[in-house]
Design an enzyme around this catalytic site. Structure first.
Site, PDB file in Angstrom:
ATOM      1  N   ARG A  39      16.370  -2.264  10.240  1.00 43.68           N
ATOM      2  CA  ARG A  39      15.453  -2.312   9.088  1.00 43.68           C
ATOM      3  C   ARG A  39      15.209  -0.921   8.497  1.00 43.68           C
ATOM      4  O   ARG A  39      15.086  -0.756   7.289  1.00 43.68           O
ATOM      5  CB  ARG A  39      14.130  -2.966   9.561  1.00 43.68           C
ATOM      6  CG  ARG A  39      13.082  -3.172   8.484  1.00 43.68           C
ATOM      7  CD  ARG A  39      11.967  -4.058   9.028  1.00 43.68           C
ATOM      8  NE  ARG A  39      10.686  -3.863   8.360  1.00 43.68           N
ATOM      9  CZ  ARG A  39      10.195  -4.661   7.425  1.00 43.68           C
ATOM     10  NH1 ARG A  39      10.872  -5.701   7.014  1.00 43.68           N
ATOM     11  NH2 ARG A  39       9.016  -4.419   6.884  1.00 43.68           N
ATOM     12  N   VAL A  71      10.092  -3.591   0.447  1.00 44.06           N
ATOM     13  CA  VAL A  71      10.638  -4.422   1.510  1.00 44.06           C
ATOM     14  C   VAL A  71       9.460  -5.297   1.934  1.00 44.06           C
ATOM     15  O   VAL A  71       8.326  -4.809   2.071  1.00 44.06           O
ATOM     16  CB  VAL A  71      11.195  -3.577   2.675  1.00 44.06           C
ATOM     17  CG1 VAL A  71      10.118  -2.829   3.437  1.00 44.06           C
ATOM     18  CG2 VAL A  71      11.993  -4.454   3.649  1.00 44.06           C
ATOM     19  N   SER A  72       9.712  -6.594   2.097  1.00 45.49           N
ATOM     20  CA  SER A  72       8.594  -7.493   2.409  1.00 45.49           C
ATOM     21  C   SER A  72       8.185  -7.335   3.867  1.00 45.49           C
ATOM     22  O   SER A  72       8.952  -6.857   4.700  1.00 45.49           O
ATOM     23  CB  SER A  72       9.002  -8.942   2.145  1.00 45.49           C
ATOM     24  OG  SER A  72       9.397  -9.077   0.805  1.00 45.49           O
ATOM     25  N   GLU A  73       6.975  -7.784   4.143  1.00 41.75           N
ATOM     26  CA  GLU A  73       6.436  -7.738   5.502  1.00 41.75           C
ATOM     27  C   GLU A  73       7.354  -8.579   6.420  1.00 41.75           C
ATOM     28  O   GLU A  73       7.818  -9.664   6.035  1.00 41.75           O
ATOM     29  CB  GLU A  73       5.032  -8.324   5.417  1.00 41.75           C
ATOM     30  CG  GLU A  73       4.178  -8.165   6.615  1.00 41.75           C
ATOM     31  CD  GLU A  73       3.788  -9.515   7.170  1.00 41.75           C
ATOM     32  OE1 GLU A  73       3.833  -9.636   8.391  1.00 41.75           O
ATOM     33  OE2 GLU A  73       3.472 -10.418   6.370  1.00 41.75           O
TER      34      GLU A  73
END
Ligand SMILES: C[S@@+](CC[C@H](N)C(=O)[O-])C[C@H]1O[C@@H](n2cnc3c(N)ncnc32)[C@H](O)[C@@H]1O
Length: 403
Positions: A39, A71-73
């Protein structure tokens, strides 16, 4: 930055362990993909440790400072991938490439026999997504710049379509480009509240398979709708967020905020306020009250969530939901009582109306635990009545309860 790869692997595994232990990751295919995809390589602008807190990281803002890409959770990424039910060999379209992180997860899950196309409306964001994917070794993902409302005719049809920006409506292209039996996962915005919904097209309408509360930055372009953030009194740090053409007067509401509020406790006792937003969204003037950290620290408002609360607004008054502790249930879990805090000349009336709606929620809540959504084309005949019916540009959304 010198990044120790052992360290990033440990941090990544720890993030995935947390998501598993908290019951968010339930599917080993999603778990495996999240353990494999680095990530931190998708957010090179952030410290690598931040990538593995799992929190959302904003990567782009517009001239007003409003976030336009992130960037999403990690938790909602996992939930949506589980909803999508990706199988090896699937052809997948992602709308909202962002950093490319979710596209890499999709590439892991669909494998070499599948294809992933990810599009972003912002050319710079699309370029960066492609660079991040190449740097992390996912150069089979096709990244394109375009408006997701149109889908992607060059790679259609798709077995799965996933949208990672809050959509106001479902454009025709998504149905036309989804193969028979395919699944669409979309954070759908309905009167300011958002649910990630997995939908399948059957018998002339979309039918939901699952639905989760979430929050996403709004989709832009052809399917975009202006969202207004009106700061009360100009500098209070308290905002009324409206959409779909609703208005809020910053001067009148700022004046209202300066006077003592009416507080009414409703007797509605609960562990959490799940689906209360949906229940209140029937009310005229339903909106969100957003409070900044300084406004919360000053005790200006006491909303039920760290970001703010569900609210109702008139031309000169507003009311929002608040909570207070109310003992524990038989499992020892903390309970809360929901209340209403109202400001302005119509404050008493608003507080009474919202409190009445909360009493009705107290009676109806058992049926609200089992909700599903149907989405009908705008020209469909015989659209049923649901808990909530919302008419959009292309569709009628019906939220239904019971089985
Ligand atoms: C929350 S971010 C997506 C996160 C991304 N999936 C990831 O893994 O990093 C939302 C993205 O949607 C994009 N977007 C907004 N409206 C769009 C549209 N109409 N078509 C395609 N992309 C859009 C934004 O530019 C932004 O990059």
């Amino acid at each position: 930055m010198n990044i120790d790869t052992t360290n990033t692997l440990e941090l990544r595994n720890a993030m995935v362990d947390r998501l598993r232990e908290s019951g968010i990751i339930t599917d080993t295919r999603v778990e495996d993909a999240m353990r494999r995809v680095p990530r931190h390589l998708f957010i090179p602008q952030a410290h690598f440790q931040r990538a593995y807190t799992g929190e959302s990281v904003v990567t782009h803002r517009d001239e007003q400072g409003v976030a336009t890409s992130s960037v999403s959770e990690a938790g909602i990424v996992a939930v949506m991938l589980q909803q999508l039910d990706v199988q090896p060999g699937h052809r997948i379209l992602e709308i909202g490439a962002g950093t490319g992180y979710n596209a890499a997860l999709l590439a892991e899950m669909t494998g070499p026999a599948g294809t992933v196309t990810s599009i972003d409306i912002d050319a710079q964001v699309a370029r960066e997504a492609a660079e991040n994917l190449a740097a992390a070794g996912y150069d089979t993902v096709r990244v394109a710049c375009g408006d997701g409302d149109l889908g992607d005719v060059t790679s259609a049809p798709f077995d799965r379509i996933i949208v990672t920006a809050g959509a106001w409506d479902l454009p025709h292209a998504w149905q036309e480009q989804l193969a028979p039996g395919g699944v669409l996962v979309v954070p759908l915005r309905m009167r300011g509240l958002t649910r990630s919904i997995a939908l399948q097209w059957e018998d002339g309408r979309w039918r939901s398979r699952s639905m989760y509360e979430c929050g996403f930055m709004p989709i832009r372009g052809l399917g975009g709708i202006a969202e207004r953030n009106v700061q009360l009194g100009g500098d209070s740090g308290v905002f009324i967020r409206t959409d779909e053409g609703r208005e809020a007067d910053p001067e009148a509401l700022g004046t209202a905020l300066k006077h003592p509020p009416t507080v009414r406790w409703t007797g509605a006792i609960t562990r959490n306020a799940k689906h209360v937003d949906l229940w209140l969204s029937h009310l005229d003037g339903f909106c969100r009250m957003i409070a900044t950290a300084p406004a919360l620290e000053r005790g200006l408002v006491r909303p039920i969530y760290p970001w703010g609360s569900m609210a109702v607004v008139t031309s000169n008054s507003f009311a929002y939901l608040l909570q207070r502790p109310s003992g524990t249930d038989t499992d020892g879990k903390q309970l809360i009582e929901l209340g209403v805090c109202a400001y302005g000349p119509d404050g008493d009336k608003l507080a009474a109306m919202v409190a009445g709606r909360m009493t009705a929620w107290q009676h109806a809540r058992a049926s609200l635990s089992d909700l599903w959504v149907e989405v009908y084309p705008a020209d469909a005949a015989n659209v049923p009545d649901g808990v909530l019916n919302i008419t959009k540009r292309n569709t009628h959304v019906v939220i239904r309860s019971g089985s």
